[in-house]
Design an enzyme around this catalytic site. Structure first.
Site, PDB file in Angstrom:
ATOM      1  N   HIS A   1      -3.823  -9.858  -4.201  1.00 61.48           N
ATOM      2  CA  HIS A   1      -5.063  -9.637  -3.453  1.00 61.48           C
ATOM      3  C   HIS A   1      -6.203  -9.203  -4.364  1.00 61.48           C
ATOM      4  CE1 HIS A   1      -2.702  -9.101   0.557  1.00 61.48           C
ATOM      5  NE2 HIS A   1      -2.805 -10.350   0.179  1.00 61.48           N
TER       6      HIS A   1
ATOM      7  N   ALA B   1       0.818  -1.219   0.000  1.00 59.84           N
ATOM      8  CA  ALA B   1       0.000   0.000   0.000  1.00 59.84           C
ATOM      9  C   ALA B   1       0.853   1.272   0.000  1.00 59.84           C
ATOM     10  CB  ALA B   1      -0.921  -0.022   1.211  1.00 59.84           C
TER      11      ALA B   1
ATOM     12  N   SER C   1       4.522  -3.068   4.807  1.00 58.56           N
ATOM     13  CA  SER C   1       4.896  -3.300   6.205  1.00 58.56           C
ATOM     14  C   SER C   1       5.403  -4.733   6.385  1.00 58.56           C
ATOM     15  CB  SER C   1       3.686  -3.062   7.115  1.00 58.56           C
ATOM     16  OG  SER C   1       2.650  -3.969   6.783  1.00 58.56           O
TER      17      SER C   1
HETATM   18  P1  NAD Z   1       0.440  -1.632   5.108  1.00 59.01           P
HETATM   19  O1  NAD Z   1      -0.574  -0.558   5.258  1.00 59.01           O
HETATM   20  O2  NAD Z   1       0.485  -2.717   6.100  1.00 59.01           O
HETATM   21  O3  NAD Z   1       1.913  -1.012   5.050  1.00 59.01           O
HETATM   22  C1  NAD Z   1       2.262   0.022   4.204  1.00 59.01           C
HETATM   23  C2  NAD Z   1       3.717   0.392   4.517  1.00 59.01           C
HETATM   24  O4  NAD Z   1       4.102   1.390   3.601  1.00 59.01           O
HETATM   25  C3  NAD Z   1       3.915   0.961   5.924  1.00 59.01           C
HETATM   26  O5  NAD Z   1       4.985   0.296   6.549  1.00 59.01           O
HETATM   27  C4  NAD Z   1       4.241   2.453   5.675  1.00 59.01           C
HETATM   28  O6  NAD Z   1       5.241   2.940   6.565  1.00 59.01           O
HETATM   29  C5  NAD Z   1       4.811   2.402   4.292  1.00 59.01           C
HETATM   30  N1  NAD Z   1       4.581   3.622   3.506  1.00 59.01           N
HETATM   31  C6  NAD Z   1       3.495   4.427   3.497  1.00 59.01           C
HETATM   32  N2  NAD Z   1       3.655   5.384   2.563  1.00 59.01           N
HETATM   33  C7  NAD Z   1       4.866   5.172   1.993  1.00 59.01           C
HETATM   34  C8  NAD Z   1       5.593   5.822   0.966  1.00 59.01           C
HETATM   35  N3  NAD Z   1       5.107   6.889   0.334  1.00 59.01           N
HETATM   36  N4  NAD Z   1       6.817   5.333   0.614  1.00 59.01           N
HETATM   37  C9  NAD Z   1       7.334   4.251   1.240  1.00 59.01           C
HETATM   38  N5  NAD Z   1       6.697   3.598   2.232  1.00 59.01           N
HETATM   39  C10 NAD Z   1       5.471   4.043   2.589  1.00 59.01           C
HETATM   40  O7  NAD Z   1       0.219  -2.177   3.664  1.00 59.01           O
HETATM   41  P2  NAD Z   1       0.647  -3.530   2.993  1.00 59.01           P
HETATM   42  O8  NAD Z   1       1.900  -4.040   3.588  1.00 59.01           O
HETATM   43  O9  NAD Z   1       0.554  -3.293   1.566  1.00 59.01           O
HETATM   44  O10 NAD Z   1      -0.483  -4.577   3.382  1.00 59.01           O
HETATM   45  C11 NAD Z   1      -1.769  -4.345   3.826  1.00 59.01           C
HETATM   46  C12 NAD Z   1      -2.910  -4.701   2.898  1.00 59.01           C
HETATM   47  O11 NAD Z   1      -3.442  -3.507   2.468  1.00 59.01           O
HETATM   48  C13 NAD Z   1      -2.647  -5.423   1.640  1.00 59.01           C
HETATM   49  O12 NAD Z   1      -3.337  -6.601   1.724  1.00 59.01           O
HETATM   50  C14 NAD Z   1      -3.286  -4.584   0.507  1.00 59.01           C
HETATM   51  O13 NAD Z   1      -4.145  -5.421  -0.225  1.00 59.01           O
HETATM   52  C15 NAD Z   1      -4.119  -3.614   1.215  1.00 59.01           C
HETATM   53  N6  NAD Z   1      -4.228  -2.224   0.755  1.00 59.01           N
HETATM   54  C16 NAD Z   1      -4.104  -1.866  -0.537  1.00 59.01           C
HETATM   55  C17 NAD Z   1      -4.211  -0.538  -0.908  1.00 59.01           C
HETATM   56  C18 NAD Z   1      -4.060  -0.169  -2.353  1.00 59.01           C
HETATM   57  O14 NAD Z   1      -4.443  -0.931  -3.223  1.00 59.01           O
HETATM   58  N7  NAD Z   1      -3.498   1.000  -2.632  1.00 59.01           N
HETATM   59  C19 NAD Z   1      -4.445   0.441   0.045  1.00 59.01           C
HETATM   60  C20 NAD Z   1      -4.604   0.037   1.375  1.00 59.01           C
HETATM   61  C21 NAD Z   1      -4.475  -1.294   1.727  1.00 59.01           C
END
Ligand code: NAD
Length: 253
Positions: free
Chosen positions: A121, A26, A206
Site C-alpha cells: 500500500h 496494521a 484483519s
Molecule cells: P485492520 O485495522 O483491518 O486490522 C488490524 C488487525 O490487527 C485487527 O484484526 C486487530 O484485532 C489486530 N491487532 C491490533 N493490534 C494488534 C496487536 N498488537 N497484535 C496482534 N493483532 C493486533 O488492518 P489491516 O488488516 O492491516 O488493513 C487495513 C488497512 O490499514 C491497510 O490497508 C493498511 O494500509 C492500513 N493501515 C496501516 C497502518 C500502518 O501503517 N501502521 C495503520 C492503520 C491502517
C-alpha cells in the site's frame, strides 16, 4: 516444504520454516502507538473512509487538507519499532525468512532492520506528484518525489495544498488510497517472495482488505503451511495450521 504436525505450536511452526514469508497489517504497529483502522479508536472511527478515495483526493482541496492532517497525526506519534517488528527483522537476519509483505505505510519494518520489505500500500514517508487531473485511479505525475516533511513544511508556511514544484500537479502521499490502482512493481515483488517461501506467517491483519486477504489463501493453495497471529479471529483462521489470538509483541517478542 515444511509440514507441521496437526497440533503444532507457533514455536514448532517457526522452527520448521526455513524460508518464512511474513505478511503484516496494521496490528503489528499498534504496540508502537499507531492505531489500526478497525479497532475501537482506530483511524476509521475519526476519519470518514468514504472521503479517503483517490478520486475524492483529486476533486477536493478539503479532502487533501484532511489527508495531510491525518498524515501529520500519523507521524506526530513518533512511533518506533516494537518487539514484533524486531522479532520479524531478526528472523530475516538469521536467514530464516525471505522477507515481509506489509499493508502498512509506516516504514517501521525497515526501521527495525528488515531488509526485504514489500509495501503493497506504499509508504507515508514520501510524497509524489500525481499529475493535474489523474483519472481512473491512476497517478499521472511528472516523477517529482520528496520526503513527507517537504509537504509539512509547505503547509506550515501557509500553503494548505502544496503543488508539485516541477509541473504544478497535485502532490499526494506515496500510499495507495481506496480506488487507486495497485502498484504493479510491488505486486510483482510480493509474488516473487511468495514463490520463494516455504511457509507463511500472518501478523496483525484483519485479513479483510484485498489483495492481502487473498495471499494466505494463495499460500495454502500452493501447499504452504500457514500461521496467523492476531488479537481477534480472522475470516481465514480455519485455513491456518497454527492460530494464536494475542498481541504481536507478546507472542513474537
Ligand atoms: P485492520 O485495522 O483491518 O486490522 C488490524 C488487525 O490487527 C485487527 O484484526 C486487530 O484485532 C489486530 N491487532 C491490533 N493490534 C494488534 C496487536 N498488537 N497484535 C496482534 N493483532 C493486533 O488492518 P489491516 O488488516 O492491516 O488493513 C487495513 C488497512 O490499514 C491497510 O490497508 C493498511 O494500509 C492500513 N493501515 C496501516 C497502518 C500502518 O501503517 N501502521 C495503520 C492503520 C491502517
Amino acid at each position: 516444504m515444511v509440514d507441521p504436525p496437526a497440533d503444532a505450536t507457533l514455536a514448532d511452526f517457526l522452527r520448521r520454516a526455513e524460508r518464512l514469508l511474513v505478511l503484516t497489517g496494521a496490528g503489528i504497529s499498534t504496540e508502537s502507538g499507531i492505531p489500526d483502522f478497525r479497532s475501537p479508536g482506530g483511524v476509521w472511527t475519526r476519519y470518514d473512509p468514504r472521503q479517503m478515495t483517490f478520486d475524492r483526493y483529486v476533486e477536493s482541496a478539503e479532502v487533501r487538507a484532511m489527508s495531510w492532517a491525518m498524515r501529520r497525526e500519523f507521524f506526530a506519534a513518533g512511533a518506533r519499532p516494537n518487539r514484533g517488528h524486531l522479532a520479524i527483522a531478526a528472523m530475516e537476519a538469521e536467514g530464516r525468512s525471505v522477507g515481509v509483505i506489509t499493508q502498512n505505510i509506516d516504514g517501521l519494518h525497515q526501521e527495525a532492520g528488515s531488509q526485504t520489505v514489500v509495501e503493497i500500500h506504499g509508504t507515508a514517508r514520501t510524497v509524489g506528484c500525481i499529475g493535474r487531473r489523474p483519472r481512473w485511479g491512476t497517478p499521472d505525475g511528472c516523477g517529482f518525489s520528496a520526503d513527507t516533511t517537504w509537504a509539512f513544511q509547505r503547509i506550515d508556511e501557509g500553503d494548505p495544498d502544496p503543488a508539485c514544484p516541477t509541473c504544478g500537479g497535485l502532490v499526494k502521499s506515496a500510499t495507495i488510497s481506496f480506488g487507486q490502482a495497485m502498484d504493479t512493481t510491488s505486486m510483482d515483488a510480493a509474488a516473487e517472495l511468495m514463490a520463494r517461501a516455504d511457509a507463511m506467517l500472518v501478523v496483525g491483519s484483519s485479513l479483510q482488505v484485498h489483495p492481502v486477504a487473498g495471499m494466505p489463501v494463495d499460500a495454502v493453495d500452493r501447499g504452504l503451511p500457514l500461521a496467523i497471529v492476531n488479537r481477534e479471529p480472522t475470516p481465514l483462521d480455519h485455513l491456518a495450521d497454527v492460530v494464536v489470538h494475542g498481541s504481536a509483541g507478546d507472542v513474537l517478542g
